[in-house]
Design a protein around this motif. Structure first.
Motif, mmCIF file in Angstrom:
data_model
loop_
_atom_site.group_PDB
_atom_site.id
_atom_site.type_symbol
_atom_site.label_atom_id
_atom_site.label_comp_id
_atom_site.label_asym_id
_atom_site.label_seq_id
_atom_site.Cartn_x
_atom_site.Cartn_y
_atom_site.Cartn_z
ATOM 1 N N HIS A 156 0.772 -1.309 0.519
ATOM 2 C CA HIS A 156 0.123 0.090 -0.171
ATOM 3 C C HIS A 156 0.901 1.082 0.120
ATOM 4 C CE1 HIS A 156 0.874 -0.021 4.200
ATOM 5 N NE2 HIS A 156 1.014 1.205 4.490
ATOM 6 N N SER A 186 3.873 2.189 13.351
ATOM 7 C CA SER A 186 3.640 1.810 12.665
ATOM 8 C C SER A 186 4.894 0.558 11.858
ATOM 9 C CB SER A 186 3.574 2.357 10.363
ATOM 10 O OG SER A 186 3.624 1.687 9.401
ATOM 11 N N THR A 230 5.194 0.098 9.284
ATOM 12 C CA THR A 230 5.955 -0.423 7.209
ATOM 13 C C THR A 230 5.692 1.102 6.655
ATOM 14 O OG1 THR A 230 3.742 0.226 6.860
ATOM 15 C CG2 THR A 230 4.167 -2.349 7.219
HETATM 16 C C1 G16 Z 1 1.132 -4.488 5.663
HETATM 17 C C2 G16 Z 1 0.511 -6.031 7.047
HETATM 18 C C3 G16 Z 1 -0.412 -5.497 7.596
HETATM 19 C C4 G16 Z 1 -0.887 -4.251 8.472
HETATM 20 C C5 G16 Z 1 -0.543 -3.468 7.367
HETATM 21 C C6 G16 Z 1 -0.507 -2.292 7.828
HETATM 22 O O1 G16 Z 1 -0.071 -4.527 4.602
HETATM 23 O O2 G16 Z 1 0.902 -6.953 5.903
HETATM 24 O O3 G16 Z 1 -0.933 -6.901 8.061
HETATM 25 O O4 G16 Z 1 -2.160 -3.850 8.497
HETATM 26 O O5 G16 Z 1 0.699 -3.595 6.358
HETATM 27 O O6 G16 Z 1 0.890 -2.366 8.790
HETATM 28 P P1 G16 Z 1 1.346 -1.214 10.019
HETATM 29 O O7 G16 Z 1 -0.007 0.232 10.404
HETATM 30 O O8 G16 Z 1 2.456 -1.726 10.907
HETATM 31 O O9 G16 Z 1 2.730 -0.217 8.917
HETATM 32 P P2 G16 Z 1 0.407 -4.015 3.634
HETATM 33 O O10 G16 Z 1 -0.982 -4.425 2.565
HETATM 34 O O11 G16 Z 1 0.738 -2.985 3.346
HETATM 35 O O12 G16 Z 1 1.276 -4.960 3.354
#
Ligand code: G16
Length: 530
Positions: free
Chosen positions: A65, A500, A502
């Motif tokens: 994303h 986060s 990510t």
């Molecule tokens: C990834 C993870 C998901 C998580 C999302 C956001 O999704 O696979 O389980 O909900 O990141 O994570 P965070 O809030 O820690 O940034 P994706 O779809 O980006 O791979």
């Protein structure tokens, strides 16, 4: 494998002055910082495969994303699940090794630590999303795999769940628990065959799918070719993978969920169904506008989980199978109303930290574990004994026989390796068709508490430490007390802050009895972080 070969290959990918961490979904950051990380992940994949006696390991290059300038890399374990969490630390250590010699030394340290035999030929498959930076990162991966003698196979641009599927198929081929044909055609064929059976003599009109201009677009078009056109019409939108800057921009599941509004490119017709995928097609959310006021309504991961759990529960009940446990796994982001609704249905709920790896693990405790994050990432798992019972159950009436047939097809329709937006799309369409539900009827199961998700940029997100499945902060000291004091001022309120895994941000979630209260609470909690 020779020391010279590894060190020579590693030289092409010097480590930038940066600390890396295997996060919620692998390593993820600005793509130009990633070549050394991807190279080293390739080495780790080789070790992991040898440690697993030569079973196939997957490497997916994607930032899902995240914005177009980012990229990422994550490992897939032999049964198609996320990398075992104890190995994430080895990935982190390898990614942070200061120079080429240190990379080699750590590699051999892991070999010795796990007594990994050099006689085993490692096998790795890999794929990527459609980002501009992906080909160069794929090359870095390939160079690492070649340097340590891996038998590798490239699958090109694939969705993340497709790679998970392929890994599991390759490792189970020829066994009595073979998962499917280890090709993309096998993937489309498995899903579509189950869907076409479940939709026999049923039609569900059309659904418009926003593909976030990511790899889900071409995959969905391919899948559609396999579906019975009398059962469903899929209108594919936002599927421009040539214009890199469009990826996840003003479109996609994350945009719709976070902003709680339609992608600007979509003009919604009342009560028509819309769905958005994310950049690597492992998340999906639905939405519609109502007939009276054309108000936007989101049908997120919580709504998909409740829909799936109740449908599967009904099928089990009608099949005559007894003593069959169904549980729903959520995270702190699950709307309070969804948890209350599931518990009212008599189903257990569990809350885990964010990240499908945590939810997946918790879902294994049930005959049928339904897990979804509110952001639309999730799937349904059937335990081996549940599958055995479903596939050997002798029905005692035509109604039981029908329910069993549907259950069998449901287990084939669902990608049980990981959350899969394409599989989830078909699952939702099947359930709505069987129930003859329009989206407002689905939505009416329970009313979401108004909620708001915000991102805050902070100096150091690692200063934020959580406990209680990320529902409470332990650090910075005193902050949780301030959040609690604010929450106490609103009705039916809840709020939490977590870093986060990510993105370089801290996330703020708030829900309360009214939209005004939820928005105000989110803003006030966010203000505490300044
Ligand atoms: C990834 C993870 C998901 C998580 C999302 C956001 O999704 O696979 O389980 O909900 O990141 O994570 P965070 O809030 O820690 O940034 P994706 O779809 O980006 O791979």
């Amino acid at each position: 494998m020779s020391q010279e070969a590894v060190i020579a290959a590693s030289k092409a990918y010097p480590k930038p002055a940066q600390t890396f961490q295997y996060g919620t979904a692998g390593f993820r950051m600005k793509a130009d910082l990633l070549p050394s990380v991807v190279f080293r992940v390739g080495l780790l994949a080789a070790l992991r495969s040898r440690y697993k006696n030569g079973q196939v390991i997957g490497v997916m290059i994607t930032a899902s994303h995240n914005p177009p300038a980012d990229n990422g890399v994550k490992l897939i374990d032999p049964m198609g699940e996320m990398l075992e969490s104890s190995w994430e630390a080895y990935g982190t250590a390898l990614a942070n090794a200061e120079d080429d010699q240190a990379v080699y030394d750590y590699y051999t340290h892991l070999e010795q630590k796990f007594n990994i035999k050099s006689s085993v030929t490692p096998q790795v498959i890999y794929g990527s999303d459609t980002r501009e930076s992906s080909p160069a990162l794929v090359q870095a991966l390939k160079d690492a795999l070649d340097a340590v003698g891996v038998k590798s196979q490239a699958f090109g641009a694939v969705t993340t769940p497709q790679l998970h599927y392929l890994v599991r198929c390759l490792n189970t081929e020829g066994t009595d628990h073979a998962y499917g044909k280890p090709t993309l055609e096998g993937y489309y064929s498995k899903l579509s065959t189950a869907f076409n059976h479940l939709m026999t003599n049923r039609s569900n009109g059309s659904v418009t799918v926003d593909c976030a201009n990511g790899v889900g677009g071409p995959a969905l078009r391919e899948l559609q070719k396999h579906l019975n056109p009398d059962s469903i019409t899929i209108i594919v939108t936002n599927d421009d993978t040539e214009t890199f800057s469009k990826l996840n921009s003003q479109s996609g599941a994350d945009y719709v969920k976070t902003n709680q509004r339609l992608p600007p490119s979509v003009t919604a017709q009342p009560l028509a169904r819309y769905a958005s995928l994310d950049g690597d097609a492992d998340r999906i959310v639905y939405y519609y506008v109502d007939a009276k006021t054309s108000t936007f309504h989101l049908l997120d991961g919580d709504k998909i989980a409740t829909l799936a759990a109740s449908f599967i529960g009904d099928l089990v009940h009608h099949s005559g199978i007894t003593d069959f446990s169904i549980g729903v796994v959520q995270t702190a982001y699950a709307n309070g109303s969804s948890t209350a609704y599931i518990e009212k249905q008599g189903l257990p709920t569990v809350c885990t930290p964010t990240g499908v790896k945590h939810l997946h693990h918790a879902a294994l405790a049930y005959d049928c574990g339904v897990y979804f994050e509110a952001n639309g990432h999730g799937t349904v798992l059937f335990s081996p004994s549940a599958l055995q019972r479903i596939f050997t159950h002798e029905p005692e009436s035509p109604a039981q026989a029908t329910a069993i047939t549907h259950l069998k097809n449901i287990t084939e329709l669902i990608n049980q390796t990981v959350g899969d937006a394409l599989s989830d799309l078909l699952l939702v369409e099947v359930i709505l068709a069987h129930k003859a539900w329009t989206p407002d009827l689905w939505d009416a199961c329970y009313t979401d508490l108004p909620n708001r998700l915000e991102k805050a940029e902070v100096v150091d997100r690692n200063a934020f430490k959580t406990t209680d499945a990320e529902r409470k902060l332990t650090h910075p000291a005193g902050l949780q007390d301030q959040i609690d004091a604010l929450v106490g001022k609103y009705d039916q309120a809840r709020s939490f802050v977590r870093p986060s895994g990510t993105e370089n941000v801290v996330r703020v979630y708030a829900e309360a009895a009214t939209r005004t209260q939820a928005d105000e609470l989110a803003q006030k909690v966010k203000a505490l972080l300044r």
